[in-house]
Design an enzyme around this catalytic site. Sequence first.
Site, mmCIF file in Angstrom:
data_model
loop_
_atom_site.group_PDB
_atom_site.id
_atom_site.type_symbol
_atom_site.label_atom_id
_atom_site.label_comp_id
_atom_site.label_asym_id
_atom_site.label_seq_id
_atom_site.Cartn_x
_atom_site.Cartn_y
_atom_site.Cartn_z
ATOM 1 C CE LYS A 119 -8.995 7.038 -1.197
ATOM 2 N NZ LYS A 119 -9.109 6.379 0.115
ATOM 3 N N GLY A 179 0.868 8.507 2.059
ATOM 4 C CA GLY A 179 0.603 7.083 2.235
ATOM 5 C C GLY A 179 1.881 6.300 2.043
ATOM 6 C CB SER A 180 2.445 2.741 1.531
ATOM 7 O OG SER A 180 1.569 2.559 0.448
ATOM 8 C CD GLU A 234 2.570 -1.951 -1.918
ATOM 9 O OE1 GLU A 234 2.662 -1.897 -0.676
ATOM 10 O OE2 GLU A 234 1.842 -2.753 -2.524
ATOM 11 N N GLY A 288 2.618 5.272 -3.492
ATOM 12 C CA GLY A 288 3.245 6.470 -4.071
ATOM 13 C C GLY A 288 3.768 6.181 -5.468
ATOM 14 C CD GLU A 316 4.965 15.179 2.446
ATOM 15 O OE1 GLU A 316 5.842 14.579 3.097
ATOM 16 O OE2 GLU A 316 5.106 16.335 2.033
ATOM 17 C CB CYS A 352 5.126 8.675 7.953
ATOM 18 S SG CYS A 352 4.837 10.311 8.619
ATOM 19 C CD GLU A 365 6.421 3.098 6.735
ATOM 20 O OE1 GLU A 365 5.871 2.784 5.673
ATOM 21 O OE2 GLU A 365 6.358 4.242 7.218
HETATM 22 P P1 NAD Z 1 -1.658 3.417 1.719
HETATM 23 O O1 NAD Z 1 -0.637 3.863 0.778
HETATM 24 O O2 NAD Z 1 -2.067 2.012 1.693
HETATM 25 O O3 NAD Z 1 -2.995 4.258 1.546
HETATM 26 C C1 NAD Z 1 -2.996 5.650 1.600
HETATM 27 C C2 NAD Z 1 -4.212 6.177 0.882
HETATM 28 O O4 NAD Z 1 -4.111 5.840 -0.494
HETATM 29 C C3 NAD Z 1 -5.522 5.620 1.354
HETATM 30 O O5 NAD Z 1 -6.476 6.645 1.325
HETATM 31 C C4 NAD Z 1 -5.848 4.558 0.316
HETATM 32 O O6 NAD Z 1 -7.215 4.318 0.168
HETATM 33 C C5 NAD Z 1 -5.289 5.187 -0.928
HETATM 34 N N1 NAD Z 1 -4.898 4.229 -1.963
HETATM 35 C C6 NAD Z 1 -4.441 2.964 -1.799
HETATM 36 N N2 NAD Z 1 -4.143 2.423 -3.000
HETATM 37 C C7 NAD Z 1 -4.418 3.365 -3.930
HETATM 38 C C8 NAD Z 1 -4.308 3.400 -5.346
HETATM 39 N N3 NAD Z 1 -3.860 2.368 -6.031
HETATM 40 N N4 NAD Z 1 -4.652 4.534 -5.979
HETATM 41 C C9 NAD Z 1 -5.100 5.608 -5.291
HETATM 42 N N5 NAD Z 1 -5.227 5.623 -3.944
HETATM 43 C C10 NAD Z 1 -4.892 4.518 -3.279
HETATM 44 O O7 NAD Z 1 -1.114 3.880 3.134
HETATM 45 P P2 NAD Z 1 -1.770 3.658 4.546
HETATM 46 O O8 NAD Z 1 -1.596 2.226 4.892
HETATM 47 O O9 NAD Z 1 -3.124 4.258 4.584
HETATM 48 O O10 NAD Z 1 -0.833 4.596 5.453
HETATM 49 C C11 NAD Z 1 0.379 4.206 5.902
HETATM 50 C C12 NAD Z 1 1.490 4.781 5.068
HETATM 51 O O11 NAD Z 1 1.405 6.212 5.023
HETATM 52 C C13 NAD Z 1 2.843 4.488 5.675
HETATM 53 O O12 NAD Z 1 3.728 4.065 4.699
HETATM 54 C C14 NAD Z 1 3.259 5.845 6.240
HETATM 55 O O13 NAD Z 1 4.639 5.975 6.383
HETATM 56 C C15 NAD Z 1 2.670 6.783 5.282
HETATM 57 N N6 NAD Z 1 2.530 8.120 5.861
HETATM 58 C C16 NAD Z 1 3.378 9.115 5.446
HETATM 59 C C17 NAD Z 1 3.291 10.393 5.986
HETATM 60 C C18 NAD Z 1 4.223 11.489 5.524
HETATM 61 O O14 NAD Z 1 3.928 12.663 5.777
HETATM 62 N N7 NAD Z 1 5.315 11.187 4.860
HETATM 63 C C19 NAD Z 1 2.338 10.674 6.950
HETATM 64 C C20 NAD Z 1 1.489 9.641 7.363
HETATM 65 C C21 NAD Z 1 1.594 8.375 6.790
#
Ligand code: NAD
Length: 792
Positions: free
Chosen positions: A192, A244-245, A247, A249, A266, A300, A397
């Site tokens: 997704k 993703g974030s 939070e 995670g 990640e 990130c 962040e």
């Molecule tokens: P996000 O956590 O809001 O969303 C990431 C993904 O998770 C999206 O596809 C979103 O639709 C999905 N999602 C959101 N809530 C969910 C839930 N409750 N259950 C299941 N899926 C859910 O993050 P974002 O705003 O899209 O991206 C930014 C974040 O990603 C930053 O914190 C960044 O540091 C991190 N990031 C980390 C890496 C890494 O390799 N460590 C790489 C890129 C981005």
Amino acid sequence: MNVLERYVAMDYGPAPEPRGEADKWLKARNTEAGLFIGGAFQAAESGATFEVIEPATGRPLARVSEADAEDIAAAVEAAKKALPAWRAASGFDRARVLYAIGRAMQRNARLFAVVESIDNGKPIRESRDIDVPLAIRHFIHHAGYAQNLERDFPGYVGAGVVGQIIPWNFPLLMLSWKIAPALAAGCTVVLKPAEFTPLSAILFAEICEQVGVPKGVVNIVQGGPATGTAILRHPDIAKIAFTGSSEVGRIIRRETAGSGKKLSLELGGKSPFIVFEDADLDSAVEGLVDGIWFNQGQVCCAGSRLLVHESIDDAFIVKVKDRMNHLRIGDPLDKNTDIGAIVAAVQLDRIRNLVEEGIREGGIAWQPDCALPEEGFYYPPTLITALAPSNVLVQEEIFGPVLAAMTFRNTEEAIELANNTRYGLAASVWSENINLALHVGPQLKAGVVWVNGTNMFDASSGFGGYRESGFGREGGREGLVEYLVPARAKGAIYKPMPLVEPDRDTAPAGMLLIDRTPKLFIGGKQVRPDANYAMRVADAKGRFAGEGGLGNRKDIRDAVSAARACVAWPAATAYNRAQVLYFLAENLSVRANEFAFRLADLTGARQPNARSEVELSIERLFYYAGMADKFEGAVHNPPLRGVALAMHEPVGVLGIVAPDEAPLLGLVSLIAPALAMGNTVVAVPSQRWPLIATDLYQVFETSDLPPGSINIVTGRIAELTLVLARHDDVDGLWVVADGDTCRIAELESVGNLKRVWTNAGKAIDWRAADAEGEAFLRRAVEVKNIWIPYGD
Ligand code: NAD
């Protein structure tokens, strides 16, 4: 106008990348039927769609179908159906598919780059020169892993159907980081993308269709958190890979706790960019531009915390501001653009709010005098100084083009400030003194360290975090491991031994001649339990066999403090650790008879069995002693003039909850690899047979283990596991117990997102060959990649 005047007045003319082809593609592709399931494009069952906005203009770009639980069920079904054939395909067949994907992406590279920039708002120079080439490299690199899988990982198979959830900042690159290793490992996927940036994944699905990826091997579903939740909850998904974030995670960690799903996270970061006084300042400024303003700071691993030696601070900041004055902000499709648009209005608001809060807390903001486009979501590059370490802009962040700058006085302070964060994704170190850089690199709590560089990535070198930046790696061998499981079927259900509380007067005659006080082993000393309570322990016949200390929360806290304070063990050379473990084996062997009798008495095992358990424990100590200086890192040769050193570092303080099954061998099989790799340990031994562990203290005491390297707290497993899981100074937790205790360990670990490994409630045959080996050593280390470019 003379030449000089012309030269001074000269400005860039716009150099837009044509978008016609991308617009044509978008028009032709019905994104409202944008789910790719079982090899076919389709609309959501419910007919639902969501709107995609173009960040550069703020105007609608497309409507995309939104998957719900029903669509996810269909995607998982398709992936399940495709799994047996894909898993059984030869490595060469899988390699050919991965290679074909890479080549087809190469042929469509320009279209991918433009689609990505339109959808995300990132400068075309970045999508064209970084995102797309790196994504292609990932597929081509993993073709080799696919072909060599059985030789590289004998006894392992792909985990099964994997659910993958990615963010919007590098939509195509994150997709490739997820899909390439999964396919190489023989998994099928349901991926997704983020709801802000669904388009390049749809184009990627077309590529899968074109090159003949078997139907159902790659499924791409679209939607937001609800769609993500449906993936997390699907019972037939064997592994979740999330970027993703932090939070979200945490939500995912909770959601998957006890499900038996493999998990890699990640997450976010707040990475330091450290400039020493002997750095090449002009290069460091260029590095910084790349570190924090690449992708509008929505990275990130962005170098969002600048730490400069105070002696060069003024000069450096002048150079930074001068460079900021020359950054060009605007149309992402203009090849001259350095800083494009922020992905969405809500993200722009978040950046504004955080900066305002940081200023209220005392930060001073500086922005170049630059005109922002009138429409779309833009934020100027921003430098914040006069920051206290507690300022929100230092701690949180921001995920925007905002740099928080601080100074340091000496190397120790630089390291301390750099590590003063709950994250641990990346760090950048600038110094012309390679000795200094390599002195600092290993001390930084980060999964990636760039020396005199930043934002270097490659498929060959694992990327991922320490601490709350998540666990697991993407790229390299360690990234592949995340998608593999042992081929051997899991064992039966783990059953804790029934507890018996015998009366003291049931003791065999003569046993109580000398009463023994139950003790714990903390900081190298035998100590009384905090509450001074004991638990009565029965032998195999249910008679009183002795007392074990009943440890509590305070005892665990003391043990964790002792483990944290023990710096000698992680700092010891690997050879030194090997010798101590050999010595431990030697000392156990001196007392082998006594341990065998004790085991037989307590567990009812027949003598030969008890004896062989002791002998295997000695053998295992020997094995891990031998591996202490052999389970080493690697030197990667990414495509640059330089190397990436993949170093194995201890995870830190490890909590270990040992099983009732084989109470000596199980305990030794867990603590030995942990110690071999330089971790310090707080172990909770079998609740039914704690006396085996208390006997073991005496062996520890005579084996040169530094105080605090191994601590043992006996007591109630469920209670002590909970305390360890919630403890924020425990970096990792291994639990071998019943399913419920395993679930609680995972669920309660979210505070600091410690890395948790459990037996998922399944029995382990501790005598089997696979109860020792690399899998245990791998869990005992973090892989840190230190990138060192070279050449003058
Ligand atoms: P996000 O956590 O809001 O969303 C990431 C993904 O998770 C999206 O596809 C979103 O639709 C999905 N999602 C959101 N809530 C969910 C839930 N409750 N259950 C299941 N899926 C859910 O993050 P974002 O705003 O899209 O991206 C930014 C974040 O990603 C930053 O914190 C960044 O540091 C991190 N990031 C980390 C890496 C890494 O390799 N460590 C790489 C890129 C981005």
